[in-house]
Design a protein around this motif. Structure first.
Motif, short mmCIF file in Angstrom:
data_model
loop_
_atom_site.label_atom_id
_atom_site.label_comp_id
_atom_site.label_asym_id
_atom_site.label_seq_id
_atom_site.Cartn_x
_atom_site.Cartn_y
_atom_site.Cartn_z
N ALA A 328 0.82 -1.22 0.00
CA ALA A 328 0.00 0.00 0.00
C ALA A 328 0.85 1.27 0.00
CB ALA A 328 -0.94 -0.01 1.21
N MET A 329 1.86 1.31 0.83
CA MET A 329 2.72 2.50 0.89
C MET A 329 3.52 2.66 -0.40
SD MET A 329 3.69 5.15 2.56
CE MET A 329 5.04 6.30 2.68
N PHE A 330 4.01 1.57 -0.93
CA PHE A 330 4.75 1.63 -2.19
C PHE A 330 3.85 2.12 -3.33
CE2 PHE A 330 6.50 -0.73 -5.99
CZ PHE A 330 7.55 0.15 -6.18
N ALA A 331 2.61 1.63 -3.35
CA ALA A 331 1.65 2.07 -4.38
C ALA A 331 1.36 3.56 -4.26
CB ALA A 331 0.36 1.27 -4.28
N ALA A 332 1.31 4.07 -3.00
CA ALA A 332 1.03 5.49 -2.78
C ALA A 332 2.17 6.37 -3.30
CB ALA A 332 0.81 5.76 -1.30
N LEU A 333 3.40 5.85 -3.23
CA LEU A 333 4.56 6.59 -3.74
C LEU A 333 4.67 6.50 -5.26
CD1 LEU A 333 7.30 5.69 -1.12
CD2 LEU A 333 6.43 7.99 -1.60
N ARG A 359 2.97 -6.46 -4.49
CA ARG A 359 1.90 -7.46 -4.50
C ARG A 359 1.01 -7.39 -5.73
NH1 ARG A 359 -0.93 -7.84 1.31
NH2 ARG A 359 -1.81 -9.63 0.20
N SER A 360 1.15 -6.33 -6.53
CA SER A 360 0.24 -6.14 -7.65
C SER A 360 0.99 -5.57 -8.86
CB SER A 360 -0.90 -5.20 -7.27
OG SER A 360 -1.64 -4.81 -8.40
N PRO A 361 0.63 -6.00 -10.07
CA PRO A 361 1.25 -5.44 -11.28
C PRO A 361 0.58 -4.15 -11.76
CG PRO A 361 -0.23 -7.21 -11.88
CD PRO A 361 -0.27 -7.13 -10.37
N LEU A 362 -0.45 -3.69 -11.03
CA LEU A 362 -1.13 -2.47 -11.45
C LEU A 362 -0.18 -1.28 -11.40
CD1 LEU A 362 -4.56 -2.91 -9.61
CD2 LEU A 362 -4.05 -3.35 -12.03
N ASN A 363 -0.36 -0.36 -12.35
CA ASN A 363 0.49 0.84 -12.44
C ASN A 363 1.97 0.46 -12.53
OD1 ASN A 363 -1.80 2.55 -12.18
ND2 ASN A 363 -1.69 2.35 -9.95
N LYS A 392 -0.84 -11.77 -8.36
CA LYS A 392 -1.83 -12.49 -9.15
C LYS A 392 -2.40 -11.57 -10.24
CE LYS A 392 -3.25 -15.48 -5.32
NZ LYS A 392 -4.38 -15.93 -4.47
N SER A 393 -2.63 -12.14 -11.39
CA SER A 393 -3.25 -11.39 -12.47
C SER A 393 -3.84 -12.37 -13.47
CB SER A 393 -2.21 -10.49 -13.15
OG SER A 393 -2.81 -9.83 -14.25
N GLY A 394 -4.96 -11.98 -14.06
CA GLY A 394 -5.63 -12.85 -15.02
C GLY A 394 -5.07 -12.72 -16.42
#
Length: 419
Positions: A328-333, A359-363, A392-394
């Protein structure tokens, strides 16, 4: 051993502590038996009386060994005992005891609260205690203790407590420097006022909705788990702070200035953003920062972190040396506007080590940009560890993102590692 002077034999044997060994030595010779009274430390393991012969009473055996010792200082009892047995032992050795550790077993065996209080009240005779550790305590009312003026360390592990009982117990230990409460349930509103306290570790079991008010002007180390509201106003000496809530939410943190703070850890599923932003603002001098908070949001809704400006964050924490951040913090940065204020003169001078959990490939593009910026502007960065956690990603975006991270690592192989 027979060729050694009596004084040497006495010194060697006096350093034994296991009660089984002590009992065995009593049967070896008169010289060995005569050395037993000089033992300073005595320990009764959990299973020591598992194979007693018929008619043998554990309390009486302990009493027999204890009564033969001149000046016992450390006394540890993990085996089952009664309040009457404990009272008989402490009457004999209480005045000389400095360290006492008891496995009370009130929770496991569901002994009545009256018997629990009776055991606790027996400790009153050990007035010179310097440290006390209790396991499995049921404390619905405070023991009738006078003040333990010399007690500097109190540890209670695995307990059911009432708010008032804990408050009164702490009033009887005014000079504590170390307080540990682990796995304690039943508490709702905790007030602690200990003017000499330096080290405090609190772990409250339950719904994570406990409130804590701590007054300890000398506090240097504070670890709190399971509180939603935390107030600590006198923090001039605080160097290490850890706040976690694995079961509930952290709604409010109210601290004084954290000018001496060197290490900060905040963990939990959900924190209100006001609490996160306030603690980060107060911890402007922090050197070591660990953040594992999954979501923000004031109520039931789990919300992502708002955008955090990359440059402003590191300018606000100029002494940061190690930085461990999760999703979450990494995504915010990594929001698209986070790096808009970067100029060529900007540098992160103190940062030496970064651990990032992805944890996510988004952005993915913004995340790669942030990783590159940490390497580019981290003038003294020595180590970056990127942890890929259950991504995880579809579709192929996760594979593409991972390939980009691997390429980034290859370009900076002396600096970056991937887990």
């Amino acid at each position: 051993m027979d060729s050694l002077p009596d004084a040497v034999v006495q010194y060697i044997l006096s350093n034994m502590s296991n009660a089984k060994d002590v009992a065995s030595c009593n049967c070896v010779s008169k010289k060995w038996k005569d050395s037993m009274p000089y033992i300073k430390s005595l320990y009764f393991p959990r299973s020591i009386f598992d194979n007693l012969k018929s008619g043998q009473i554990p309390d009486c055996i302990v009493l027999q060994i204890v009564s033969s010792i001149f000046q016992l200082e450390d006394f540890v009892v993990y085996c089952p005992f009664t309040s009457a047995g404990l009272a008989s032992w402490l009457i004999l050795v209480g005045p000389s005891l400095k360290h006492l550790e008891l496995r009370m077993d009130n929770l496991v065996d569901q002994i009545t609260s009256n018997d629990s209080s009776s055991k606790l009240e027996c400790i009153e005779v050990a007035r010179n205690l310097e440290s006390l550790r209790l396991w499995g305590v049921l404390m619905v009312r405070a023991p009738k203790w006078d003040k333990f003026q010399k007690l500097h360390t109190l540890e209670i592990i695995g307990a059911k407590l009432e708010d008032s009982a804990l408050a009164e117990t702490l009033q009887a230990t005014p000079n504590l420097t170390h307080l540990v409460l682990l796995g304690c349930e039943g508490l709702r509103t905790v007030w602690i006022e200990l003017l000499q306290l330096e080290h405090c570790k609190l772990d409250f079991y339950g719904l994570g909705s406990c409130s804590l008010t701590l007054t300890a002007p000398k506090i240097e180390y504070l670890e709190v788990q399971g509180c939603s509201w935390i107030r600590v106003h006198e923090t001039n000496c605080l160097k290490n702070l850890s706040i976690a809530n694995n079961a509930g939410r952290v709604y409010m943190v109210d601290f004084g200035k954290l000018m001496a703070l060197e290490s900060l850890s905040i963990r939990g599923v959900q924190w209100c953003w006001d609490a996160i932003s306030k603690i980060l603002q107060l911890a402007s001098e922090v050197k070591h920062l660990y953040m594992k908070v999954e979501f923000t949001g004031d109520f039931e809704a789990l919300l992502p972190f708002p955008e955090i400006d990359f440059v402003d964050f590191f300018k606000s924490h100029p002494k940061l040396k190690t930085f461990d951040i999760h999703g979450a913090m990494f995504a915010a940065l990594c929001q698209k506007n986070s790096l808009k204020n970067v100029d060529s003169s900007f540098m992160i001078y103190c940062l030496e080590e970064v651990v990032i959990t992805v944890r996510s490939p988004l952005n993915a593009e913004q995340k790669m940009s942030t990783l590159e910026s940490l390497v580019k502007f981290g003038k003294n960065l020595r180590k970056m560890k990127i942890k890929i956690l259950r991504m995880k990603s579809g579709h192929s975006s996760a594979d593409d993102f991972f390939e980009e991270i691997c390429r980034f690592r290859y370009m900076n192989h002396k600096l970056i590692s991937i887990e």
